[in-house]
Design a protein around this motif. Structure first.
Motif, PDB file in Angstrom:
ATOM      1  N   LEU A  42       0.815  -1.208   0.000  1.00 35.67           N
ATOM      2  CA  LEU A  42       0.000   0.000   0.000  1.00 35.67           C
ATOM      3  C   LEU A  42       0.851   1.261   0.000  1.00 35.67           C
ATOM      4  N   ASN A  43       2.147   1.098   0.273  1.00 36.92           N
ATOM      5  CA  ASN A  43       3.033   2.252   0.343  1.00 36.92           C
ATOM      6  C   ASN A  43       4.252   2.035  -0.548  1.00 36.92           C
ATOM      7  N   ALA A  44       4.018   1.629  -1.791  1.00 37.78           N
ATOM      8  CA  ALA A  44       5.109   1.378  -2.724  1.00 37.78           C
ATOM      9  C   ALA A  44       5.918   2.652  -2.932  1.00 37.78           C
ATOM     10  N   LYS A  45       7.236   2.499  -2.950  1.00 38.26           N
ATOM     11  CA  LYS A  45       8.116   3.656  -3.070  1.00 38.26           C
ATOM     12  C   LYS A  45       9.054   3.498  -4.267  1.00 38.26           C
ATOM     13  N   THR A  46       9.479   4.628  -4.789  1.00 41.97           N
ATOM     14  CA  THR A  46      10.500   4.667  -5.830  1.00 41.97           C
ATOM     15  C   THR A  46      11.596   5.614  -5.365  1.00 41.97           C
ATOM     16  N   THR A  47      12.826   5.244  -5.627  1.00 42.12           N
ATOM     17  CA  THR A  47      13.941   6.097  -5.230  1.00 42.12           C
ATOM     18  C   THR A  47      14.984   6.114  -6.347  1.00 42.12           C
ATOM     19  N   ILE A  48      15.749   7.192  -6.426  1.00 41.20           N
ATOM     20  CA  ILE A  48      16.805   7.312  -7.439  1.00 41.20           C
ATOM     21  C   ILE A  48      18.146   7.439  -6.726  1.00 41.20           C
ATOM     22  N   CYS A  49      19.022   6.482  -6.998  1.00 41.15           N
ATOM     23  CA  CYS A  49      20.378   6.525  -6.460  1.00 41.15           C
ATOM     24  C   CYS A  49      21.349   6.753  -7.623  1.00 41.15           C
ATOM     25  N   TYR A  50      22.457   7.410  -7.358  1.00 38.81           N
ATOM     26  CA  TYR A  50      23.350   7.759  -8.461  1.00 38.81           C
ATOM     27  C   TYR A  50      24.813   7.763  -8.018  1.00 38.81           C
ATOM     28  N   LYS A  51      25.670   7.743  -9.013  1.00 38.04           N
ATOM     29  CA  LYS A  51      27.104   7.905  -8.787  1.00 38.04           C
ATOM     30  C   LYS A  51      27.650   8.678  -9.974  1.00 38.04           C
ATOM     31  N   LYS A  52      28.281   9.798  -9.707  1.00 35.20           N
ATOM     32  CA  LYS A  52      28.789  10.668 -10.757  1.00 35.20           C
ATOM     33  C   LYS A  52      30.288  10.413 -11.005  1.00 35.20           C
TER      34      LYS A  52
ATOM     35  N   LEU B 248      26.265   4.281  -3.191  1.00 35.13           N
ATOM     36  CA  LEU B 248      25.628   5.219  -4.108  1.00 35.13           C
ATOM     37  C   LEU B 248      25.099   6.436  -3.357  1.00 35.13           C
ATOM     38  N   ASP B 249      25.003   7.548  -4.042  1.00 32.66           N
ATOM     39  CA  ASP B 249      24.511   8.789  -3.450  1.00 32.66           C
ATOM     40  C   ASP B 249      23.026   8.966  -3.749  1.00 32.66           C
ATOM     41  N   GLY B 250      22.387   9.860  -3.004  1.00 31.77           N
ATOM     42  CA  GLY B 250      21.001  10.229  -3.266  1.00 31.77           C
ATOM     43  C   GLY B 250      19.992   9.196  -2.804  1.00 31.77           C
ATOM     44  N   GLY B 251      18.725   9.604  -2.833  1.00 28.04           N
ATOM     45  CA  GLY B 251      17.618   8.711  -2.509  1.00 28.04           C
ATOM     46  C   GLY B 251      17.792   7.956  -1.214  1.00 28.04           C
TER      47      GLY B 251
ATOM     48  N   ALA C 113      30.587  10.952 -18.906  1.00 25.92           N
ATOM     49  CA  ALA C 113      30.906  12.163 -18.155  1.00 25.92           C
ATOM     50  C   ALA C 113      32.295  12.640 -18.579  1.00 25.92           C
ATOM     51  N   LYS C 114      32.648  13.854 -18.172  1.00 26.52           N
ATOM     52  CA  LYS C 114      33.984  14.355 -18.500  1.00 26.52           C
ATOM     53  C   LYS C 114      35.052  13.421 -17.936  1.00 26.52           C
ATOM     54  N   LYS C 115      34.706  12.823 -16.827  1.00 26.79           N
ATOM     55  CA  LYS C 115      35.615  11.887 -16.180  1.00 26.79           C
ATOM     56  C   LYS C 115      34.814  10.643 -15.809  1.00 26.79           C
ATOM     57  N   GLY C 116      35.042   9.538 -16.506  1.00 36.03           N
ATOM     58  CA  GLY C 116      34.322   8.315 -16.198  1.00 36.03           C
ATOM     59  C   GLY C 116      32.886   8.327 -16.709  1.00 36.03           C
ATOM     60  N   LEU C 117      31.989   7.730 -15.933  1.00 41.73           N
ATOM     61  CA  LEU C 117      30.580   7.593 -16.312  1.00 41.73           C
ATOM     62  C   LEU C 117      29.672   8.038 -15.173  1.00 41.73           C
ATOM     63  N   ASP C 118      28.504   8.563 -15.544  1.00 45.95           N
ATOM     64  CA  ASP C 118      27.460   8.899 -14.567  1.00 45.95           C
ATOM     65  C   ASP C 118      26.430   7.783 -14.556  1.00 45.95           C
ATOM     66  N   TYR C 119      26.111   7.289 -13.372  1.00 48.20           N
ATOM     67  CA  TYR C 119      25.149   6.201 -13.216  1.00 48.20           C
ATOM     68  C   TYR C 119      23.914   6.690 -12.460  1.00 48.20           C
ATOM     69  N   ASN C 120      22.731   6.383 -12.994  1.00 45.33           N
ATOM     70  CA  ASN C 120      21.474   6.665 -12.309  1.00 45.33           C
ATOM     71  C   ASN C 120      20.653   5.385 -12.260  1.00 45.33           C
ATOM     72  N   TYR C 121      20.265   4.977 -11.061  1.00 47.66           N
ATOM     73  CA  TYR C 121      19.451   3.782 -10.876  1.00 47.66           C
ATOM     74  C   TYR C 121      18.096   4.183 -10.306  1.00 47.66           C
TER      75      TYR C 121
END
Length: 358
Positions: free
Chosen positions: A19-29, A42-45, A71-79
């Motif tokens: 009844l309380n399903a959640k969504t979150t976004i975690c990332y690594k820049k 991971l950062d965020g969320g 990204a300018k350096k490496g990769l940006d990840y968003n989950y």
């Protein structure tokens, strides 16, 4: 009484969660080591710089979508993560499948039409709910890219409706993902990688008999799965663990032998598609399945169930003398060791067969 209490507590919490399903976004820049991204904090969320993707999965979160950018350096990840499995097919739909009828596992290719934001139609009829495949876009220069997975949500004699789901097979963390959305005339490849399969059997007789009957399929040896479970401290694989392993190895189907029956499932949807008899095999069983990997130890702190049930609270609630494994695996454990548990009952429960005529 104890089991009834545990079931009541579990059911109450599951209802509350749904009844309380959640969504979150975690990332690594700007991450420069793709091979370590799943074990990196991971950062965020809900990750908050404290949990990795692997830890989030263990805590009951599912990947809803992945975005990887240069990204300018490496990769940006968003989950994008959800605490509800994004691939949930109602039992009402799958109950319409006749699992005793033949299953055509050959790859078929067709074009999509009547595309919406999450559905499309294909000109292939009489399919089983839960059959899956991938959607491929071909660019003007002839190059192609898989942009989504999809599964059959309904089917009649003339056409079928498919629903889009994230493409999570054989994830490659070093390659950026496409932002392209599914469109009319994109190609749907039905039964994608169905000839690459995970095989779970109770003994060597069933293992050999299944491989002999399905000579076209390439079965990953169960020792490889056993080694994976040993590294994860998971002696008894859950549906989630089985699916994650199968998809990580780019396998389209899962074969599980229970007693004298072979059950064939789709790896992406975990839908039961076919049931066949495997005659003249030994009734001998071993846990967790036929494998030569020994001593797959458990670690209660990595078990999925503890992500939503606190062990100390359960112990207090039950007020009994059972061991951690007995609480974790319920009646299947009783007073036996993990190696003595009932293979057939355990996997029937994983497949949802214990309360089902199938």
């Amino acid at each position: 009484m104890i089991n009834n209490k545990l079931l009541l507590l579990g059911a109450t919490l599951l209802v509350a969660n749904s009844l309380n399903a959640k969504t979150t976004i975690c990332y690594k820049k700007s991450w420069e080591t793709p091979s370590t991204i799943e074990t990196t904090k991971l950062d965020g969320g809900e990750c908050k710089g404290e949990k990795s993707l692997k830890e989030m999965k263990r805590a009951g979160w599912y990947i809803k979508d992945i975005e990887i950018k240069n990204a300018k350096k490496g990769l940006d990840y968003n989950y994008i993560l959800s605490d509800i499995n994004p691939v949930v097919i109602s039992k009402e739909l799958t109950s319409k499948n006749d699992i005793t009828t033949a299953l055509d596992m050959q790859t078929q290719t067709t074009k999509l039409y009547d595309v919406t934001s999450d559905h499309a139609k294909i000109n292939i009829g009489n399919l089983k709910v839960g059959q899956s495949g991938v959607i491929q876009h071909t660019y003007k220069d002839g190059h192609s890219l898989i942009i989504s997975s999809a599964y059959v949500e309904s089917s009649n004699s003339n056409y079928s409706t498919v629903k889009f789901i994230p493409f999570l097979d054989l994830k490659q963390n070093a390659i950026p993902t496409s932002n392209r959305v599914v469109a009319n005339n994109d190609t749907f490849i039905l039964n994608f990688m169905y000839d690459q399969s995970l095989l779970i059997t109770p003994n060597i007789d069933a293992f050999r008999a299944t491989r002999k009957q399905f000579t076209v399929n390439n079965f990953v040896h169960s020792d490889i799965f056993g080694a994976y479970l040993k590294s994860e401290y998971r002696p008894l694989p859950t549906q989630k663990i089985i699916q994650e392993f199968a998809l990580s190895q780019n396998m389209g189907t899962i074969f599980i032998v229970i007693k004298s029956n072979l059950y064939i499932l789709d790896s992406r949807t975990f839908t039961l598609l076919n049931k066949q008899t495997i005659p003249n095999i030994s009734s001998k069983t071993q846990m967790p399945f036929y494998t030569r990997i020994e001593k797959i130890e458990s670690n209660i702190f990595t078990s999925d169930i503890w992500s939503w049930l606190d062990f100390s609270a359960i112990t207090k609630f039950l007020n009994d003398d059972r061991t951690e494994d007995e609480v974790l695996y319920g009646d299947l454990a009783t007073k036996k060791s993990k190696d003595q548990m009932d293979y057939n009952s355990y996997y029937a429960n994983v497949l949802g067969l214990n309360n089902d005529k199938k």
